[in-house]
Design a protein around this motif. Sequence first.
Motif, PDB file in Angstrom:
ATOM      1  N   HIS A  83      35.311  49.119  37.613  1.00 57.98           N
ATOM      2  CA  HIS A  83      34.603  48.046  36.254  1.00 57.98           C
ATOM      3  C   HIS A  83      36.280  47.197  35.067  1.00 57.98           C
ATOM      4  CE1 HIS A  83      36.539  51.061  33.258  1.00 57.98           C
ATOM      5  NE2 HIS A  83      35.859  52.695  34.533  1.00 57.98           N
ATOM      6  N   SER A 109      35.903  54.433  37.459  1.00 58.81           N
ATOM      7  CA  SER A 109      34.440  55.150  36.685  1.00 58.81           C
ATOM      8  C   SER A 109      34.948  56.544  36.858  1.00 58.81           C
ATOM      9  CB  SER A 109      33.793  54.624  36.725  1.00 58.81           C
ATOM     10  OG  SER A 109      32.850  53.234  35.571  1.00 58.81           O
ATOM     11  N   GLU A 149      41.394  46.035  37.041  1.00 54.97           N
ATOM     12  CA  GLU A 149      39.779  46.416  36.827  1.00 54.97           C
ATOM     13  C   GLU A 149      40.437  48.404  36.906  1.00 54.97           C
ATOM     14  OE1 GLU A 149      38.095  45.391  40.725  1.00 54.97           O
ATOM     15  OE2 GLU A 149      37.008  43.809  39.002  1.00 54.97           O
TER      16      GLU A 149
END
Length: 531
Positions: free
Chosen positions: A112, A106, A103
């Motif tokens: 994400h 952001s 992951e």
Amino acid sequence: MSSPIYDVLIIGSGAAGLSLALRIADRSRVAVLSKTTLTETNTFYAQGGISAVLDAEDSIESHIQDTLNAGAGLCDPDIVRLVVSLGKECIDWLLERGVPFTEANSENGAQHLHLTREGGHTHRRVVHAADATGRAVESSLAQHVRAHPNIDIFEFHNAVDLITARKIGLEGNRVLGAYVLDTRAHVVKTFRARLIALATGGASKVYLYTSNPDIATGDGIAMAWRAGACIANMEFIQFHPTCLYHPHARSFLISEAVRGEGGKLLLPDGSPFMHRFDPREELAPRDIVARAIDHEMKRLGVDCVYLDISHKPADFIKSHFPTIYARCLELNIDMTSQPIPVVPAAHYICGGVRTDHRARTDVPGLYAIGETACTGLHGANRMASNSLLECLAFAKLAAEDIVMTLPETPPPPDLPEWDESKVTDSDEEVVVAHNWDEIRRFMWDYVGIVRTNKRLQRALRRVELLKQEIAEYYGNFRVTSDLLELRNLVIVADLIIRSALSRKESRGLHFTLDYPHTNDNEPPRDTVICP
């Protein structure tokens, strides 16, 4: 005594086979065969990742176009769209089964999936678990398969041949089961099944130098061929540009993601060279990069070139490529401060058992998924990280078809047991070892990255003699895993050579000095060979 009947027999236990097993097990009784341990598969060793459109700046159309461009005019556009459109759904399915993808954060702090970029892709769209994606996928799927009550796992079971109606004197050619060697008990068992799926992976052990593990001997392709299935596009062998060049590092791959994150290919004097072959440089498709490296090695008479990412921060390298970093360090190569010696090696076969959009072969009741199959996705050259996507997508498509087909598929009849009353134990195992070595050497020398008609004809003459020798040996002695793999490899070699000879052009992964240009005067065609 009759052998038990399974609804579906899956031969192979990589991402394709295990995904299919999990998708159908709630509604059918499934047997999964693994040649050694359940997780000793090509999938387990896959480093890079799985391509899927997950970023807002990316698009399905872009992924389709990149795949078509890499495939050099031979992709089936409908299949490409079908598979690419399933990308996000397949990733979500893996996440639900606990695959620990890497992951990233952001700018607003939300997490994400981290996306990397590889050759041929115009966007970052490769989902990965550090640099050991295959290990993460295979381990997670295996855990679920082992826990499912409707799945029987048979490790150390090597399929000998498919049993079809034609082979036992019945009408039609539906698959009815398989003869399988239990390599620990040294007996051949009979498995009966309504439907059979081949998920045996690739065949790159037909070459002397390969990134693949020892199990990649083309078993599914050869078994399907002997059962009457058509085989397509076997001339398109992808040579991965960057395998670690070291005497103690047989088959260790240096992921394409190293180039995707800025790694540069260098000659022994430290000068870059990819700019002379393609404007995309290190991010050109694999066939271009592999041929460029092969050209420079032959031009200079050197044993390898070098891949250098040492200009990146050490922490970045260690966090993005922990597996590669650790393996190189074991061999006294510190990739944070020095370049990695690399050579091309056989990596992936774009051809295989011809299938339709539901993974069905020409033989009734027989499916093929994963690298064993030729689906139309890859065309003349597979784009990086589309292979695991294909495994997952076609496992889903095959599962949907199997679930619909099973209710109308009758159980197979009693099948004849394996007969070894007229054979003996071999006292000439050296023949198997010698023939295995001969096949892999002449395939590397004559049917490699750059081909000629003269080299291919030499290879054809040798493979014809070996086919006769191996058939005679097979008829006289009890089967062993080495003999079964040799018998399959010689068929794969023959199919590759014949396919290469029939293509009078250079296209994608097939490059011949006798026809160095792509034939644009007529529509591109698949090379299809039927028994």
